[in-house]
Motif scaffolding. Structure first.
Motif, PDB file in Angstrom:
ATOM      1  N   ASN A  86       0.852  -1.190   0.000  1.00 39.07           N
ATOM      2  CA  ASN A  86       0.000   0.000   0.000  1.00 39.07           C
ATOM      3  C   ASN A  86       0.884   1.236   0.000  1.00 39.07           C
ATOM      4  N   ASN A  87       0.345   2.298  -0.512  1.00 36.92           N
ATOM      5  CA  ASN A  87       1.096   3.549  -0.545  1.00 36.92           C
ATOM      6  C   ASN A  87       0.882   4.300   0.753  1.00 36.92           C
ATOM      7  N   ILE A  88       1.968   4.614   1.410  1.00 36.35           N
ATOM      8  CA  ILE A  88       1.895   5.391   2.643  1.00 36.35           C
ATOM      9  C   ILE A  88       2.167   6.844   2.268  1.00 36.35           C
ATOM     10  N   PRO A  89       1.209   7.731   2.522  1.00 39.45           N
ATOM     11  CA  PRO A  89       1.469   9.133   2.202  1.00 39.45           C
ATOM     12  C   PRO A  89       2.626   9.679   3.033  1.00 39.45           C
ATOM     13  N   ILE A  90       3.443  10.497   2.393  1.00 40.26           N
ATOM     14  CA  ILE A  90       4.579  11.122   3.066  1.00 40.26           C
ATOM     15  C   ILE A  90       4.421  12.638   2.967  1.00 40.26           C
ATOM     16  N   ILE A  91       4.562  13.300   4.089  1.00 41.55           N
ATOM     17  CA  ILE A  91       4.572  14.766   4.121  1.00 41.55           C
ATOM     18  C   ILE A  91       5.974  15.183   4.529  1.00 41.55           C
ATOM     19  N   MET A  92       6.603  16.001   3.714  1.00 39.09           N
ATOM     20  CA  MET A  92       7.928  16.498   4.058  1.00 39.09           C
ATOM     21  C   MET A  92       7.761  17.773   4.868  1.00 39.09           C
ATOM     22  N   CYS A  93       8.525  17.861   5.927  1.00 41.70           N
ATOM     23  CA  CYS A  93       8.449  19.004   6.824  1.00 41.70           C
ATOM     24  C   CYS A  93       9.864  19.518   7.035  1.00 41.70           C
ATOM     25  N   SER A  94      10.086  20.780   6.743  1.00 42.08           N
ATOM     26  CA  SER A  94      11.435  21.326   6.829  1.00 42.08           C
ATOM     27  C   SER A  94      11.381  22.824   7.084  1.00 42.08           C
ATOM     28  N   SER A  95      12.500  23.353   7.495  1.00 44.57           N
ATOM     29  CA  SER A  95      12.587  24.804   7.654  1.00 44.57           C
ATOM     30  C   SER A  95      13.015  25.472   6.346  1.00 44.57           C
ATOM     31  N   SER A  96      13.344  24.675   5.331  1.00 52.58           N
ATOM     32  CA  SER A  96      13.810  25.223   4.054  1.00 52.58           C
ATOM     33  C   SER A  96      12.663  25.870   3.268  1.00 52.58           C
ATOM     34  N   VAL A  97      12.942  27.056   2.753  1.00 52.80           N
ATOM     35  CA  VAL A  97      11.997  27.712   1.851  1.00 52.80           C
ATOM     36  C   VAL A  97      12.643  27.912   0.481  1.00 52.80           C
ATOM     37  N   ASP A  98      13.687  27.146   0.220  1.00 51.73           N
ATOM     38  CA  ASP A  98      14.412  27.209  -1.047  1.00 51.73           C
ATOM     39  C   ASP A  98      13.496  26.753  -2.187  1.00 51.73           C
ATOM     40  N   VAL A  99      13.391  27.562  -3.222  1.00 55.14           N
ATOM     41  CA  VAL A  99      12.524  27.265  -4.361  1.00 55.14           C
ATOM     42  C   VAL A  99      12.901  25.933  -5.007  1.00 55.14           C
ATOM     43  N   ARG A 100      14.181  25.613  -5.044  1.00 49.80           N
ATOM     44  CA  ARG A 100      14.621  24.333  -5.643  1.00 49.80           C
ATOM     45  C   ARG A 100      14.072  23.146  -4.865  1.00 49.80           C
ATOM     46  N   ASP A 101      14.009  23.274  -3.543  1.00 51.19           N
ATOM     47  CA  ASP A 101      13.433  22.202  -2.732  1.00 51.19           C
ATOM     48  C   ASP A 101      11.946  22.044  -3.040  1.00 51.19           C
ATOM     49  N   LEU A 102      11.250  23.167  -3.143  1.00 47.49           N
ATOM     50  CA  LEU A 102       9.818  23.117  -3.447  1.00 47.49           C
ATOM     51  C   LEU A 102       9.572  22.480  -4.810  1.00 47.49           C
ATOM     52  N   GLN A 103      10.417  22.804  -5.790  1.00 46.78           N
ATOM     53  CA  GLN A 103      10.274  22.209  -7.121  1.00 46.78           C
ATOM     54  C   GLN A 103      10.534  20.703  -7.068  1.00 46.78           C
ATOM     55  N   LYS A 104      11.511  20.300  -6.285  1.00 45.03           N
ATOM     56  CA  LYS A 104      11.824  18.876  -6.150  1.00 45.03           C
ATOM     57  C   LYS A 104      10.652  18.134  -5.501  1.00 45.03           C
ATOM     58  N   VAL A 105      10.020  18.756  -4.515  1.00 43.50           N
ATOM     59  CA  VAL A 105       8.847  18.161  -3.858  1.00 43.50           C
ATOM     60  C   VAL A 105       7.750  17.910  -4.896  1.00 43.50           C
ATOM     61  N   GLU A 106       7.501  18.903  -5.752  1.00 44.52           N
ATOM     62  CA  GLU A 106       6.447  18.774  -6.757  1.00 44.52           C
ATOM     63  C   GLU A 106       6.715  17.625  -7.725  1.00 44.52           C
ATOM     64  N   LYS A 107       7.984  17.294  -7.946  1.00 44.55           N
ATOM     65  CA  LYS A 107       8.351  16.234  -8.887  1.00 44.55           C
ATOM     66  C   LYS A 107       8.497  14.874  -8.204  1.00 44.55           C
TER      67      LYS A 107
END
Length: 131
Positions: A86-107
């Motif tokens: 089964n797929n376990i949903p994962i939520i990433m939680c970080s203090s980073s607001v780096d746009v590159r991190d956000l783009q990586k999350v979306e992908k």
């Protein structure tokens, strides 16, 4: 509320974050079991070892940790995920607001959401959506 307990894995190397999220999640749902991991390797070992009914309903994952970071965890998770059935949903939680991190999350299809620290009531609502 269901009578069955839901399990949440919190994978973060910050003990204070574990304390805060336990408090906040405990206020939301009495049927939640929060299992804390201070390193990603331990969480992966536990995922590989637990019987199917005891799998977590959600994983809250820190991005920046020593040794194995959140991205490394996801890479390793991909290799064990087929055996979990089964797929376990994962939520990433970080203090980073780096746009590159956000783009990586979306992908990254395993990640359902990205929330920044510190937590607040609105960010907890995002977590609650996946419980």
């Amino acid at each position: 509320m269901e009578d069955i307990n839901k399990i949440v894995y919190v994978v973060d190397d910050d003990e204070i974050f574990h304390f805060i999220i336990r408090k906040m999640l405990g206020q939301q749902d009495d049927n939640l079991i929060v299992t804390s991991f201070l390193c990603a390797e331990e969480a992966l070992e536990q995922l590989s070892a637990v019987p199917q009914p005891s799998l977590p309903s959600l994983i809250i994952l820190d991005m920046n940790m020593d040794r194995m970071n959140g991205w490394d965890f996801i890479e390793a998770y991909r290799s064990i995920q087929p055996s979990l059935h089964n797929n376990i949903p994962i939520i990433m939680c970080s203090s980073s607001v780096d746009v590159r991190d956000l783009q990586k999350v979306e992908k990254t299809p395993e990640l359902m959401a990205y929330i920044t620290k510190p937590l607040d009531k609105n960010k907890m609502k995002v977590i609650e959506e996946y419980l």
